[in-house]
Design a protein around this motif. Structure first.
Motif, PDB file in Angstrom:
ATOM      1  N   UNK A  90      57.174 -40.184  49.693  1.00 34.52           N
ATOM      2  CA  UNK A  90      57.945 -40.355  50.927  1.00 34.52           C
ATOM      3  C   UNK A  90      57.325 -39.556  52.068  1.00 34.52           C
ATOM      4  N   UNK A  91      56.824 -38.368  51.750  1.00 35.39           N
ATOM      5  CA  UNK A  91      56.171 -37.552  52.782  1.00 35.39           C
ATOM      6  C   UNK A  91      54.906 -38.254  53.270  1.00 35.39           C
ATOM      7  N   UNK A  92      54.121 -38.817  52.357  1.00 36.01           N
ATOM      8  CA  UNK A  92      52.904 -39.520  52.745  1.00 36.01           C
ATOM      9  C   UNK A  92      53.228 -40.715  53.620  1.00 36.01           C
ATOM     10  N   UNK A  93      54.293 -41.419  53.265  1.00 34.41           N
ATOM     11  CA  UNK A  93      54.709 -42.591  54.043  1.00 34.41           C
ATOM     12  C   UNK A  93      55.454 -42.203  55.316  1.00 34.41           C
ATOM     13  N   UNK A  94      55.595 -40.892  55.512  1.00 31.52           N
ATOM     14  CA  UNK A  94      56.340 -40.370  56.667  1.00 31.52           C
ATOM     15  C   UNK A  94      57.786 -40.883  56.662  1.00 31.52           C
ATOM     16  N   UNK A  95      58.290 -41.079  55.456  1.00 30.20           N
ATOM     17  CA  UNK A  95      59.680 -41.498  55.271  1.00 30.20           C
ATOM     18  C   UNK A  95      60.514 -40.229  55.098  1.00 30.20           C
ATOM     19  N   UNK A  96      60.580 -39.435  56.166  1.00 25.48           N
ATOM     20  CA  UNK A  96      61.206 -38.126  56.069  1.00 25.48           C
ATOM     21  C   UNK A  96      62.718 -38.229  55.887  1.00 25.48           C
ATOM     22  N   UNK A  97      63.278 -39.340  56.271  1.00 30.33           N
ATOM     23  CA  UNK A  97      64.719 -39.521  56.059  1.00 30.33           C
ATOM     24  C   UNK A  97      65.038 -39.476  54.575  1.00 30.33           C
ATOM     25  N   UNK A  98      64.213 -40.124  53.782  1.00 33.14           N
ATOM     26  CA  UNK A  98      64.430 -40.105  52.333  1.00 33.14           C
ATOM     27  C   UNK A  98      64.221 -38.700  51.770  1.00 33.14           C
ATOM     28  N   UNK A  99      63.221 -37.993  52.308  1.00 33.34           N
ATOM     29  CA  UNK A  99      62.946 -36.633  51.827  1.00 33.34           C
ATOM     30  C   UNK A  99      64.113 -35.702  52.132  1.00 33.34           C
ATOM     31  N   UNK A 100      64.595 -35.766  53.354  1.00 33.11           N
ATOM     32  CA  UNK A 100      65.704 -34.889  53.737  1.00 33.11           C
ATOM     33  C   UNK A 100      66.960 -35.244  52.945  1.00 33.11           C
ATOM     34  N   UNK A 101      67.212 -36.538  52.777  1.00 35.49           N
ATOM     35  CA  UNK A 101      68.385 -36.961  52.006  1.00 35.49           C
ATOM     36  C   UNK A 101      68.292 -36.451  50.573  1.00 35.49           C
ATOM     37  N   UNK A 102      67.081 -36.483  50.011  1.00 35.83           N
ATOM     38  CA  UNK A 102      66.900 -35.979  48.647  1.00 35.83           C
ATOM     39  C   UNK A 102      67.251 -34.492  48.569  1.00 35.83           C
TER      40      UNK A 102
END
Length: 974
Positions: free
Chosen positions: A560-572
């Motif tokens: 998720x970090x690589x994909x810059x999908x930070x919303x998923x990272x923060x939600x996790x």
């Protein structure tokens, strides 16, 4: 896995298209197209030279494109192959029966040695026409010459070695002197340095070669009929000109190293291959009685430079007693043997005869074969004919030989520009590695081939080599083109699945910890590869599903970090109560939308850190979008926690200078709730100008009233200019506050007086303080004692008002005296004005007969004129013409109207007499007199001097030429 394999195969089949053409085309399993449209040129291409010698050819030598041949008994023919149409013929000048035995030409083509069968030797330089005898060489039958390639020049041979038929090796030097054709003796010296022997005694020196190795070391190769000698030694730097005596002196007492073979041809010959001009030879081939000894030259070896030696034994069709070989030539991958009637080419890689060229009997027996080392051309001659061989693309099939020898690196080197051959080599190497259980190497090679993908993949699957399969897929993926998106997607998904399976297996085995870490690093490198980024991004939903199905949350977050999908990272992180980590991600990537989304959750647990993060974001965050999070938080939090919300709102108001009404209103509500002291200071700092206040006045008034903050309410009333309400509320708090409010309407004395009366009434009736009421009179000049008296009760004695009444009477008296003084001043002023008017009526000016108009410069008295106090004089019509364009539009219209009226009053008269005061006759009811009209015109036209009045000042910025008439004016000057 099988389904992915099938789908990949289908995509490959769909992506392959075979072009149609008239040529015969075949598609092998490798995927390359093989087509041979014309016969391939042979490696050794023979050409007969168009040359008919007048006499038989005795000997032929060639070097550096310089060809020399001996014809008959006494003729020498020299040809520069760069200019073949300009041959040079030289006569040897011999009267005896001597014949040419052998000729030797150096590497530059400058020095020619001619050995005669009478044990004599002649010398001919390329730049001269006369042959000279070498007197010191007389008595020796020359068999070989070792040229000095390091010190030789066009005029000097440098130290050279000469071999004789008696086994002696001589060192000599030949030099062409400057200033004359030759010196007394062209041969500078001729001294013996060694004698070669076989078991039966001295033997002819068949060949000599001088080579220089590393660190000043020299290698001298000398051959006899059965032996090959090597002399090795160093020549001190700077002493090379002194020759090679020191090298031979080392072997004076013992034989040097040599190779010996039993058979005897009666002679031997050694050939060398030099890849580039002015470089050392790289390989050798020695033709002797038993066959051909060939190999490479290694100059790093201490005693012998011969390396990788092999012997090619003569086949049965070569009988050294009947048709023994005559000459040998070495190329990069072949040596050529000259037989009496044919030429054989043998590959040095596998010892196979790859070429045989039979010569017709009419040409006669083949005599000699020699190679020009500079241009890599091979020459063959008989007594009648000369042939030349061109070596073309000698390495064309070398790759196949190296491949069959399992020397795959060399095979790939020689077919790197032929992809169809390279593919065959790679496939053979991959199969070889697979059979030897080198699966990873096999996978790397298979990935570079065009073999069917599914066959290779199934091969590794059946062998249960998942690691090799992954390597194969990775290499295959890296070789795909950007346009092959379907194949890229399938390979990427399959690799992800394999990596996750492999990591799951390794993670459960503590003994494989290092391998697990290494595999994890490879997987992360694969996920973060820039080449795979677009594919992974477009198929990130599938990758997330794979990661979730394996329960690999660590790599899900990493991906998720690589994909810059930070919303998923923060939600996790939030789901796992890792609020600090979530806030770190937000702070690191500074995404405003994510702050808005996750702030309501984070502020409930780490309010101070969240506010610090907001502040660090500065103006990038819109505080209005954070208010909902603060409202939810402040409703359930303590006072200390509410202070964090106030801190951020104050940062927005005072640091960012926010003007949004919602922000100021919310800060007001927080102040009213928890910090009443800060509330009033905030309101006072905001000022009293409604246009510059950013909070809602009505909302603030209602908020302060609900929480009982009266002073704040009074301030808001003042800002709203509701002074009566402000005074009424201030009287409930503090009389002094009410007094400050009463003085605010400075332009409305009536309202000020009304407000002060309210204060006085309050002081008298509510506080019953007569002294304070009297103080009100002194504070406001608008209040008089008579205004305040009605508020006092009847029982109050006059003693309390005595001073105030006296002061009031004194004020009235002063006012009356001031009015009297003003009346007297007005009377005096009126008197002075009447006197000035009378004086003006009697004022006049004189005009001389010669005076001229200031505008037209014509005599003034010819027409009606005006005289101004400044002294300027104008005709009436000149002044009108100057003034009219500068008058306002309404005055221009009025002036035109007055002129029309004046013209209407002017009636022609037949009599020379005009009634007295005719100009004053009334023109009828409602009409102006003629005199009045002229006065009105004078008021407009002659109000001021056109040169000295305001009209001249106003015309300073006007151009001399009207812009609308500029073009017309400019054309008039042309």
């Amino acid at each position: 896995m099988a389904s992915i394999l099938d789908e990949y195969e289908d995509s490959l089949h769909r992506s392959v298209s075979v072009p149609q053409s008239r040529a015969t085309v075949g598609i092998p399993h490798s995927g390359y197209v093989n087509a041979r449209l014309e016969k391939e040129t042979p490696i050794f291409n023979k050409q007969r030279i168009d040359f008919a010698p007048p006499e038989k050819i005795n000997s032929l030598v060639v070097s550096s494109n310089q060809l020399c041949m001996s014809l008959g008994k006494d003729t020498l023919l020299r040809i520069d192959l760069g200019k073949p149409d300009e041959p040079n013929q030289v006569e040897l000048g011999r009267k005896d029966e001597a014949k040419v035995y052998k000729m030797f030409l150096d590497h530059t083509g400058s020095h020619l040695l001619i050995a005669l069968n009478t044990s004599e030797c002649l010398y001919l330089n390329r730049s001269v026409q006369k042959v000279r005898a070498l007197s010191r060489w007389k008595g020796h039958l020359i068999e070989s010459v070792g040229w000095n390639k390091f010190l030789g020049s066009e005029t000097n041979t440098g130290p050279i070695l000469v071999g004789t038929s008696q086994g002696q090796i001589y060192e000599a030097e030949i030099s062409v002197s400057e200033g004359s054709l030759f010196s007394t003796n062209p041969d500078q010296y001729f001294r013996q340095v060694y004698t070669l022997e076989e078991e039966s005694g001295p033997a002819p020196v068949c060949c000599l070669e001088i080579e220089r190795g590393l660190e000043g070391k020299f290698f001298i190769i000398a051959t006899t009929r059965k032996r090959l000698f090597q002399f090795v030694g160093k020549v001190p730097e700077g002493t090379e000109q002194q020759g090679f005596s020191s090298i031979f002196a080392v072997h004076a007492d013992h034989l040097p190293s040599f190779r010996e073979f039993p058979a005897n041809l009666g002679f031997s010959e050694i050939a060398f291959y030099t890849p580039k001009l002015r470089s050392n030879p790289r390989s050798f081939a020695w033709m002797m009685g038993n066959g051909v000894l060939y190999g490479t030259l290694d100059y790093s070896r201490p005693d012998s430079i011969l390396s990788d030696e092999r012997v090619w034994v003569y086949p049965p069709d070569i009988d050294i007693t009947v048709n023994k070989p005559i000459s040998i030539v070495l190329t990069q991958f072949h040596f050529l043997l000259l037989l009496p009637d044919r030429v054989k080419a043998v590959c040095t890689l596998n010892g196979q005869v790859v070429f045989q060229d039979l010569f017709l009997e009419k040409f006669g027996s083949l005599t000699r074969m020699i190679k020009d080392p500079t241009v890599q051309q091979i020459w063959i001659h008989t007594e009648k004919v000369v042939f030349r061989y061109h070596v073309q693309r000698e390495s064309r099939d070398v790759w196949k030989m190296y491949m069959n020898m399992n020397k795959f690196d060399l095979a790939k080197e020689y077919c790197k520009d032929r992809p169809e051959c390279l593919d065959i080599v790679l496939a053979k190497e991959a199969e070889h590695c697979f059979q030897n259980k080198r699966y990873l190497d096999s996978a790397k090679c298979y990935a570079l081939t065009q073999n069917y993908f599914e066959e290779i993949a199934l091969k590794f699957i059946e062998a249960k080599q998942e690691e090799a399969l992954m390597e194969f897929l990775i290499k295959k993926l890296s070789n795909l083109k950007p346009s092959e998106k379907t194949q890229t997607t399938l390979l990427t998904t399959w690799l992800t699945e394999l990596y996750l399976n492999w990591l799951g297996i390794l993670q459960g085995d503590p003994s494989q910890r290092n391998l697990y870490l290494d595999t994890r690093e490879k997987f992360r490198t694969f996920l973060s590869s820039p080449k795979n980024k677009d594919c992974l991004f477009n198929n990130r939903a599938s990758i997330y599903e794979l990661l979730a199905s394996h329960g690999d949350t660590e790599h899900m977050v990493y991906f998720a970090v690589i994909m810059q999908d930070y919303e998923r990272v923060v939600a996790h992180h939030c789901q796992h109560d890792e609020y600090d980590e979530a806030l770190n991600v937000l702070s690191r990537h500074r995404d405003e939308k994510l702050f808005y989304k996750f702030s309501p959750v984070l502020i409930q647990h780490i309010p101070k850190k969240v506010v610090d993060a907001w502040i660090s974001m500065g103006s990038r965050l819109d505080a209005r979008n954070l208010i909902p999070a603060l409202v939810n938080y402040s409703q359930s939090a303590s006072t200390q926690q509410i202070n964090e919300a106030i801190r951020y709102m104050e940062f927005c108001v005072y640091q960012l200078e926010e003007t949004q009404q919602a922000i100021h209103n919310y800060l007001l509500s927080l102040y009213a709730l928890c910090r009443p002291d800060s509330l009033l200071s905030y309101l006072e700092q905001a000022g009293t100008n409604p246009n510059r206040i950013h909070y809602d006045l009505k909302y603030a008034l209602r908020l302060c009233a609900e929480h009982g903050h009266h002073r704040a309410c009074v301030h808001i009333y003042k800002v709203m200019e509701l002074y009566e309400e402000a005074v009424d509320l201030a009287l409930q708090v503090d009389v002094d506050l009410a007094k400050s409010c009463a003085d605010l309407p400075e332009d409305d004395e009536e309202l000020r007086k009304k407000l002060w009366l309210k204060i006085a009434r309050h002081v008298v009736q509510e506080e019953k303080d007569v002294k304070k009421a009297m103080a009100c009179l002194s504070s406001c000049a608008l209040l008089k004692i008579e205004d305040v008296l009605p508020f006092f009760p009847d029982f109050v004695t006059i003693d309390h008002f005595k001073e105030a009444i006296c002061n009031s009477l004194e004020d009235y008296n002063k006012h009356i005296e001031e009015l009297k003084r003003e009346m007297e001043e007005a009377t005096q002023s009126a008197k002075r004005i009447r006197e000035d008017i009378q004086e003006m009526r009697n004022k006049y000016g004189s005009v001389e007969p010669q005076e001229k108009c200031a505008a037209c410069d014509f005599p003034l008295l010819n027409r009606p004129f005006y005289l101004f106090l400044c002294g300027h004089m104008f005709h009436y019509d000149c002044l009108l013409q100057a003034v009219f364009p500068n008058l306002p539009a309404y005055k221009q219209a009025k002036l035109e109207d007055l002129q029309k009226k004046l013209a209407a009053t002017s009636q022609p008269s037949k009599s020379h007499h005009r009634p007295k005061d005719a100009d004053t006759i009334s023109l009828g009811k409602g009409q102006q007199s003629r005199e009045q009209i002229k006065a009105d015109i004078d008021d407009i036209v002659a109000a001021e001097c056109v040169y000295c009045g305001e009209l001249m000042i106003r015309s300073i910025d006007k151009p001399f030429i009207d812009p609308q008439k500029y073009e017309e004016e400019m054309q008039s000057w042309l």
